[in-house]
Design a protein around this motif. Structure first.
Motif, mmCIF file in Angstrom:
data_model
loop_
_atom_site.group_PDB
_atom_site.id
_atom_site.type_symbol
_atom_site.label_atom_id
_atom_site.label_comp_id
_atom_site.label_asym_id
_atom_site.label_seq_id
_atom_site.Cartn_x
_atom_site.Cartn_y
_atom_site.Cartn_z
ATOM 1 N N PRO A 108 0.812 -1.232 0.000
ATOM 2 C CA PRO A 108 0.000 0.000 0.000
ATOM 3 C C PRO A 108 0.839 1.274 0.000
ATOM 4 C CG PRO A 108 -0.924 -1.603 1.519
ATOM 5 C CD PRO A 108 0.377 -2.171 1.052
ATOM 6 N N LEU A 109 1.899 1.297 0.802
ATOM 7 C CA LEU A 109 2.744 2.489 0.840
ATOM 8 C C LEU A 109 3.431 2.733 -0.502
ATOM 9 C CD1 LEU A 109 4.386 2.283 4.384
ATOM 10 C CD2 LEU A 109 2.783 4.013 3.554
ATOM 11 N N GLU A 110 3.787 1.664 -1.205
ATOM 12 C CA GLU A 110 4.422 1.805 -2.519
ATOM 13 C C GLU A 110 3.437 2.382 -3.531
ATOM 14 O OE1 GLU A 110 6.584 -0.958 -5.960
ATOM 15 O OE2 GLU A 110 6.049 -1.827 -3.999
ATOM 16 N N LEU A 111 2.189 1.928 -3.482
ATOM 17 C CA LEU A 111 1.176 2.439 -4.399
ATOM 18 C C LEU A 111 0.915 3.927 -4.160
ATOM 19 C CD1 LEU A 111 -1.285 -0.589 -4.168
ATOM 20 C CD2 LEU A 111 -0.073 0.147 -6.232
ATOM 21 N N MET A 112 0.824 4.326 -2.901
ATOM 22 C CA MET A 112 0.611 5.736 -2.584
ATOM 23 C C MET A 112 1.827 6.571 -2.979
ATOM 24 S SD MET A 112 -1.255 5.242 1.106
ATOM 25 C CE MET A 112 -1.144 6.969 1.470
ATOM 26 N N ASP A 113 3.019 5.997 -2.811
ATOM 27 C CA ASP A 113 4.236 6.723 -3.166
ATOM 28 C C ASP A 113 4.306 6.973 -4.667
ATOM 29 O OD1 ASP A 113 6.598 7.942 -2.136
ATOM 30 O OD2 ASP A 113 7.767 6.352 -3.078
ATOM 31 N N GLN A 114 3.797 6.033 -5.476
ATOM 32 C CA GLN A 114 3.755 6.233 -6.927
ATOM 33 C C GLN A 114 2.920 7.452 -7.286
ATOM 34 O OE1 GLN A 114 2.473 2.872 -9.215
ATOM 35 N NE2 GLN A 114 4.118 1.533 -8.530
#
Length: 685
Positions: A296-302
């Motif tokens: 989830p954090l990676e998706l938001m960071d994108q």
């Protein structure tokens, strides 16, 4: 008429989640003397109206049958318990008639009650609708016109949004589930399903059902939680980006759908730029959490890095793939646990809600998932500041939701939260300044045309976004493009292919008008002083081919079908300057557009067609017209054709040829990648 282009959105350097969530951009609002003057005038007029009405003080007023047809039933229902005033003193004969009708009505009701101990709610409502006189609130204006207060109340309960995504992200599936939880349908269909399963409501065209893709935009209107919601379903395939662009021009909010396993994709980026250009509030739904997904954090960071858009997770997933069991809902500190049903998502999922901190959660959620959730909740509370609604409304923060549309995980929660956070219809820029939704005169613009939604009647429906005032069935409006006056006698409320008669509409609503020869895409319609909204330009085509009719006996059907599909904007059509070459040249953004045109020509007009590809990939309109082209003389490495209005268009094999021509012949002037319909020409479609 204004001409504008979609500029590429330049992304800022990557930022951390904490820094991004704390960052903000000042919201700018351009003041308008015209708008301020209008507000002042409205206050003065309302004050004068109240003073005039007070001179005719009565305890109750009654509306004639004509006024009642104009008044919005929902508005009258909301105002039924408030004190009222009479707008016009009835004559003595009218009083006697009203008393007679009222007495008769109550006598009939009394007799009916003798026969039945009690009446159902439906029967009571039916009898009340049959009465000749209806109580009128003091807020109603003269001749049944809606008052400023009632207009504001109707506008405030409108919500309007479009969904954007890359193909196969689950857009149509999410649309179906929003309709399911919104109460608009009882069983959700699937985009790709077994032959016996029902199809998606929004995919009404036969080709959409066969291929399992959304090809055309549709409007779906339904009521939920006291709001009237207009969901604008858009094509997911990149070849139909132009149709999506037109639909976004009518939206007040946008829902960006992201595949949890793939993250951001090219089509999502392109459509996001359009949303940012229009400053739409963007809500992000990260779908397919029931499949293997990125963190989830990676998706938001994108999202934060590529779009320079801070995010705020409203809910947080518990697990992913086969271990996806639910979400943590931050606004209420609740854990929503989902149970997979046997209906494959066609009906609402069972949900168990427990407060965070309930000891039972440790027994229900797997040990490793529970401790991971604890750590992530602490991290979120530390890094994210309180949610700023102003930043959501200005498009400077995107609320993020996790779920699975296929299995109905998180969809109902998203719909509930969206209605709370989304913006109501806003102002629209016109040639005379901004037009407020509460502006008393009706204004709207045509953002889409669709032919043959009803195959039995060969109709063509114009989709009109209402921008201000009250739309009333039968009202007369003017078309800004040509000054024509029309009576809109057959307005329709749209629900994909299904339509019902619409009596009234307000800012934010989408009205279907069945008048095939009257409208063009981008037309402004209005009452009162003339207003013109910016036109909707076409994308620069990249593929070209001749379309031939091999059967001369079907010439009339061929021309009719081509003209109607041209009016929809399904493709652009060009013509050779050689009088001996009469075959039209189709110009499109993607190959699938050609296939759809061929399919519809065969299915809807019974005309078989043949395509002959051309080796060009760039089209440019000569802004100076034929005189500018004559100054240049003979030119090379391009082909000269004309559009449907007879204006010169140059076709090139690549952008390098365009630059070469401009360098060798600067006297040709501007070469535009698109063109708007000229105001002085009345379309014959």
């Amino acid at each position: 008429m204004a001409v504008f282009s979609v500029a590429s959105f330049a992304c800022a350097p990557a930022t951390s989640l904490s820094r991004a969530l704390h960052s903000s951009k000042p919201c700018s609002s351009d003041g308008s003397l015209h708008v301020q003057a209008f507000r002042t005038q409205r206050v003065v007029v309302a004050s004068a109206a109240n003073q005039r009405d007070s001179e005719h003080l009565q305890s109750r007023g009654r509306v004639s049958g004509k006024a009642r047809a104009v008044a919005e039933p929902s508005v009258l229902a909301n105002l039924a318990e408030e004190p009222a005033q009479v707008l016009q003193e009835p004559s003595s004969s009218e009083k006697e008639s009203a008393e007679s009708i009222e007495g008769t009505s109550w006598e009939l009701r009394a007799e009916h009650e003798l026969d039945n101990d009690s009446l159902s709610l439906e029967e009571m409502e039916a009898e009340e609708e049959d009465e000749s006189n209806v109580e009128l609130s003091e807020e109603a204006g003269e001749n049944g016109a809606i008052s400023p207060a009632a207009l504001q109340r109707e506008v405030s309960r409108r919500r309007n949004f479009a969904i954007i995504s890359h193909p196969d992200a689950g857009k149509t599936t999410l649309t179906e589930k929003l309709l399911l939880y919104g109460g608009a349908i009882h069983e959700a269909g699937a985009v790709k399903a077994r032959r016996s399963a029902r199809h998606a409501t929004s995919d009404w065209m036969d080709l959409e059902k066969q291929r399992g893709i959304s090809i055309t935009s549709t409007a779906l209107v339904f009521e939920n939680r006291g709001f009237q919601i207009t969901l604008l379903d858009t094509p997911g395939h990149q070849d139909f980006g132009e149709d999506t662009y037109r639909t976004l021009a009518a939206a007040d909010n946008a829902v960006m759908l992201v595949d949890a396993g793939k993250g951001l994709e090219p089509q999502t980026r392109k459509l996001f730029e359009v949303c940012r250009m229009r400053k739409l509030p963007i809500f992000t739904f990260i779908n397919k959490m029931d499949r293997p997904a990125l963190e989830p954090l990676e998706l938001m960071d994108q999202i934060e890095k590529e779009f320079n858009l801070p995010t705020y997770p409203v809910n947080w997933p518990i697990g992913s793939g086969d271990r996806f069991v639910g979400v943590y809902y931050r606004p209420r500190n609740e854990v929503h646990l989902f149970e997979k049903g046997t209906k494959h998502g066609s009906q609402g999922a069972s949900v168990r809600i427990l407060p965070w901190g309930d000891p039972a959660l440790e027994d229900i959620i797997a040990n490793d998932l529970f401790h991971q959730l604890q750590e992530e909740i602490e991290l979120l509370e530390e890094l994210t500041p309180p949610l700023d609604m102003a930043k959501i409304h200005s498009g400077d923060i995107s609320p993020v939701y996790f779920g699975s549309a296929m299995n109905n995980f998180g969809v109902e929660l998203f719909l509930e939260n969206f209605l709370e956070y989304s913006v109501q219809p806003g102002n629209h820029v016109s040639d005379l300044g901004e037009v407020e939704p509460e502006y008393p005169n009706f204004t709207g613009f045509v953002f889409k045309l669709q032919a043959n939604m009803d195959a039995k009647h060969r109709d063509k429906v114009a989709f009109v976004r209402v921008c201000s005032g009250q739309f009333v069935k039968g009202m007369k409006v003017q078309i800004a493009r040509n000054g024509k006056t029309l009576a809109l006698t057959r307005p329709q409320k749209m629900f994909a292919q299904d339509r019902t008669t619409m009596e009234t509409a307000y800012a934010g609503d989408v009205v279907g008008l069945n008048n095939p020869n009257a409208f063009c895409i981008g037309d402004t319609i209005y009452t009162g002083p003339k207003r013109v909204f910016p036109g909707i330009p076409s994308f620069s085509p990249e593929l070209f081919c001749y379309m031939r009719n091999p059967n001369p006996s079907k010439y009339k059907q061929f021309v009719k079908g081509l003209n109607e599909l041209l009016g929809e904007g399904a493709v652009q059509v060009l013509y050779s300057v050689d009088s001996g070459r009469t075959d039209p040249i189709l110009a499109a953004v993607g190959q699938l557009q050609f296939e759809v045109v061929q399919y519809r020509m065969q299915a809807e007009y019974n005309v078989e067609t043949q395509l002959e590809p051309l080796s060009f990939s760039v089209a440019r309109w000569v802004t100076g017209g034929w005189p500018a082209l004559e100054k240049v003389g003979r030119i090379f490495n391009c082909s000269t054709v004309k559009d449907q209005w007879g204006r010169p268009v140059l076709l090139f094999r690549n952008d390098w040829n365009v630059s070469q021509l401009l360098g060798d012949h600067p006297e040709i002037g501007e070469l535009a990648p698109y063109a708007l319909p000229p105001e002085e020409i009345i379309s014959k479609r």
